[in-house]
Design a protein around this motif. Structure first.
Motif, PDB file in Angstrom:
ATOM      1  N   ASN A   1      24.585  53.817  45.803  1.00 44.08           N
ATOM      2  CA  ASN A   1      25.912  53.376  46.231  1.00 44.08           C
ATOM      3  C   ASN A   1      26.372  52.197  45.385  1.00 44.08           C
ATOM      4  O   ASN A   1      25.566  51.354  44.992  1.00 44.08           O
ATOM      5  CB  ASN A   1      25.897  52.965  47.701  1.00 44.08           C
ATOM      6  N   THR A   2      27.656  52.156  45.121  1.00 45.30           N
ATOM      7  CA  THR A   2      28.243  51.044  44.385  1.00 45.30           C
ATOM      8  C   THR A   2      29.651  50.806  44.888  1.00 45.30           C
ATOM      9  O   THR A   2      30.323  51.740  45.335  1.00 45.30           O
ATOM     10  CB  THR A   2      28.245  51.312  42.868  1.00 45.30           C
ATOM     11  N   ASP A   3      30.075  49.574  44.828  1.00 46.82           N
ATOM     12  CA  ASP A   3      31.450  49.266  45.209  1.00 46.82           C
ATOM     13  C   ASP A   3      32.295  48.926  43.984  1.00 46.82           C
ATOM     14  O   ASP A   3      33.444  48.540  44.102  1.00 46.82           O
ATOM     15  CB  ASP A   3      31.499  48.125  46.226  1.00 46.82           C
ATOM     16  N   GLU A   4      31.728  49.126  42.796  1.00 40.33           N
ATOM     17  CA  GLU A   4      32.465  48.878  41.558  1.00 40.33           C
ATOM     18  C   GLU A   4      33.203  50.146  41.145  1.00 40.33           C
ATOM     19  O   GLU A   4      32.700  51.250  41.319  1.00 40.33           O
ATOM     20  CB  GLU A   4      31.511  48.479  40.429  1.00 40.33           C
ATOM     21  N   GLU A   5      34.386  49.952  40.585  1.00 38.00           N
ATOM     22  CA  GLU A   5      35.172  51.077  40.086  1.00 38.00           C
ATOM     23  C   GLU A   5      35.798  50.707  38.753  1.00 38.00           C
ATOM     24  O   GLU A   5      36.105  49.543  38.504  1.00 38.00           O
ATOM     25  CB  GLU A   5      36.297  51.440  41.060  1.00 38.00           C
ATOM     26  N   ASN A   6      35.991  51.721  37.901  1.00 37.21           N
ATOM     27  CA  ASN A   6      36.723  51.484  36.661  1.00 37.21           C
ATOM     28  C   ASN A   6      38.212  51.667  36.915  1.00 37.21           C
ATOM     29  O   ASN A   6      38.639  51.904  38.055  1.00 37.21           O
ATOM     30  CB  ASN A   6      36.205  52.378  35.532  1.00 37.21           C
ATOM     31  N   ASP A   7      39.021  51.576  35.868  1.00 40.07           N
ATOM     32  CA  ASP A   7      40.474  51.677  36.019  1.00 40.07           C
ATOM     33  C   ASP A   7      40.915  53.033  36.544  1.00 40.07           C
ATOM     34  O   ASP A   7      41.952  53.148  37.194  1.00 40.07           O
ATOM     35  CB  ASP A   7      41.162  51.397  34.679  1.00 40.07           C
ATOM     36  N   ALA A   8      40.120  54.065  36.285  1.00 43.99           N
ATOM     37  CA  ALA A   8      40.459  55.415  36.740  1.00 43.99           C
ATOM     38  C   ALA A   8      40.011  55.666  38.179  1.00 43.99           C
ATOM     39  O   ALA A   8      40.235  56.738  38.725  1.00 43.99           O
ATOM     40  CB  ALA A   8      39.835  56.448  35.814  1.00 43.99           C
ATOM     41  N   GLY A   9      39.355  54.695  38.802  1.00 32.60           N
ATOM     42  CA  GLY A   9      38.898  54.845  40.178  1.00 32.60           C
ATOM     43  C   GLY A   9      37.536  55.486  40.314  1.00 32.60           C
ATOM     44  O   GLY A   9      37.111  55.802  41.415  1.00 32.60           O
ATOM     45  N   ASN A  10      36.834  55.674  39.202  1.00 32.20           N
ATOM     46  CA  ASN A  10      35.488  56.253  39.242  1.00 32.20           C
ATOM     47  C   ASN A  10      34.474  55.163  39.562  1.00 32.20           C
ATOM     48  O   ASN A  10      34.592  54.036  39.079  1.00 32.20           O
ATOM     49  CB  ASN A  10      35.138  56.900  37.901  1.00 32.20           C
ATOM     50  N   GLU A  11      33.460  55.539  40.344  1.00 31.10           N
ATOM     51  CA  GLU A  11      32.418  54.580  40.689  1.00 31.10           C
ATOM     52  C   GLU A  11      31.547  54.293  39.466  1.00 31.10           C
ATOM     53  O   GLU A  11      31.162  55.213  38.750  1.00 31.10           O
ATOM     54  CB  GLU A  11      31.551  55.109  41.830  1.00 31.10           C
ATOM     55  N   ILE A  12      31.264  53.023  39.257  1.00 31.37           N
ATOM     56  CA  ILE A  12      30.448  52.616  38.118  1.00 31.37           C
ATOM     57  C   ILE A  12      29.452  51.551  38.562  1.00 31.37           C
ATOM     58  O   ILE A  12      29.583  50.967  39.640  1.00 31.37           O
ATOM     59  CB  ILE A  12      31.309  52.048  36.967  1.00 31.37           C
ATOM     60  N   ILE A  13      28.456  51.340  37.729  1.00 31.54           N
ATOM     61  CA  ILE A  13      27.554  50.207  37.894  1.00 31.54           C
ATOM     62  C   ILE A  13      27.589  49.442  36.583  1.00 31.54           C
ATOM     63  O   ILE A  13      27.434  50.029  35.506  1.00 31.54           O
ATOM     64  CB  ILE A  13      26.123  50.648  38.236  1.00 31.54           C
ATOM     65  N   THR A  14      27.808  48.146  36.679  1.00 29.97           N
ATOM     66  CA  THR A  14      27.918  47.292  35.505  1.00 29.97           C
ATOM     67  C   THR A  14      26.737  46.350  35.433  1.00 29.97           C
ATOM     68  O   THR A  14      26.350  45.754  36.436  1.00 29.97           O
ATOM     69  CB  THR A  14      29.218  46.467  35.567  1.00 29.97           C
ATOM     70  N   ASN A  15      26.166  46.241  34.249  1.00 27.64           N
ATOM     71  CA  ASN A  15      25.146  45.229  34.002  1.00 27.64           C
ATOM     72  C   ASN A  15      25.876  43.902  33.894  1.00 27.64           C
ATOM     73  O   ASN A  15      26.593  43.658  32.926  1.00 27.64           O
ATOM     74  CB  ASN A  15      24.384  45.544  32.709  1.00 27.64           C
ATOM     75  N   ASN A  16      25.727  43.044  34.897  1.00 27.66           N
ATOM     76  CA  ASN A  16      26.505  41.815  34.935  1.00 27.66           C
ATOM     77  C   ASN A  16      26.052  40.804  33.887  1.00 27.66           C
ATOM     78  O   ASN A  16      26.751  39.841  33.625  1.00 27.66           O
ATOM     79  CB  ASN A  16      26.465  41.190  36.328  1.00 27.66           C
ATOM     80  N   ILE A  17      24.915  41.041  33.235  1.00 25.38           N
ATOM     81  CA  ILE A  17      24.464  40.133  32.176  1.00 25.38           C
ATOM     82  C   ILE A  17      25.155  40.490  30.863  1.00 25.38           C
ATOM     83  O   ILE A  17      25.677  39.621  30.173  1.00 25.38           O
ATOM     84  CB  ILE A  17      22.932  40.204  32.022  1.00 25.38           C
ATOM     85  N   THR A  18      25.180  41.789  30.519  1.00 25.96           N
ATOM     86  CA  THR A  18      25.779  42.217  29.257  1.00 25.96           C
ATOM     87  C   THR A  18      27.235  42.660  29.417  1.00 25.96           C
ATOM     88  O   THR A  18      27.963  42.719  28.433  1.00 25.96           O
ATOM     89  CB  THR A  18      24.995  43.401  28.660  1.00 25.96           C
ATOM     90  N   GLY A  19      27.619  43.016  30.633  1.00 28.32           N
ATOM     91  CA  GLY A  19      28.969  43.518  30.861  1.00 28.32           C
ATOM     92  C   GLY A  19      29.107  45.009  30.595  1.00 28.32           C
ATOM     93  O   GLY A  19      30.197  45.558  30.713  1.00 28.32           O
ATOM     94  N   ASN A  20      28.016  45.682  30.244  1.00 21.73           N
ATOM     95  CA  ASN A  20      28.053  47.113  29.928  1.00 21.73           C
ATOM     96  C   ASN A  20      28.009  47.963  31.189  1.00 21.73           C
ATOM     97  O   ASN A  20      27.307  47.641  32.145  1.00 21.73           O
ATOM     98  CB  ASN A  20      26.872  47.494  29.041  1.00 21.73           C
ATOM     99  N   ILE A  21      28.732  49.069  31.150  1.00 16.99           N
ATOM    100  CA  ILE A  21      28.656  50.069  32.211  1.00 16.99           C
ATOM    101  C   ILE A  21      27.409  50.913  31.936  1.00 16.99           C
ATOM    102  O   ILE A  21      27.212  51.375  30.815  1.00 16.99           O
ATOM    103  CB  ILE A  21      29.919  50.942  32.244  1.00 16.99           C
TER     104      ILE A  21
END
Length: 128
Positions: free
Chosen positions: A87-107
């Protein structure tokens, strides 16, 4: 007698303020980096836990070989999200669920997770 501070006294106070603020900034930065590292480690644990649950529910699919590991299945993070194992509460601009590495900023949705069976127990290993 003159009232007020000399230029030397004002400069000394200014130097002390700069030193104290530098030490404070370094401390705050270290705490912030530690929090970000712990947050990322927690996200990786959630990904691996979701992968283990998927592996337990689909033991019959753990019959391949990946990364020199037998009884293994390779999936990506995106698959685990779409299969509702992560589960994730992050979304990209298109509304798709994503997980982001908060250290590098990469999806990390396209990163791989190896799910494998060893000694009748399911394990998972996230790969960056």
């Amino acid at each position: 007698m003159k009232k007020g501070f000399t230029l030397v006294e004002l400069m000394a106070v200014l130097v002390l303020i700069v030193i104290i603020s530098t030490i404070g900034y370094a401390g705050i930065t270290a705490v912030k980096n530690n929090i970000e590292k712990n947050l990322w480690e927690t996200k990786v644990e959630e990904i691996e836990t979701g992968a283990i649950k998927y592996g337990q529910d689909n033991l019959n699919k753990l019959n391949g070989t990946c990364n020199e590991i037998n009884n293994c299945l390779e999936v990506d993070v995106e698959f685990l999200i779409k299969s509702n194992y992560v589960n994730t509460d992050e979304e990209n601009d298109a509304g798709n669920e994503i997980i982001t590495n908060n250290i590098t900023g990469n999806i990390v949705n396209s990163n791989k997770v190896y799910i494998y069976l060893e000694n009748n127990r399911v394990y998972a290993e996230y790969q960056e």
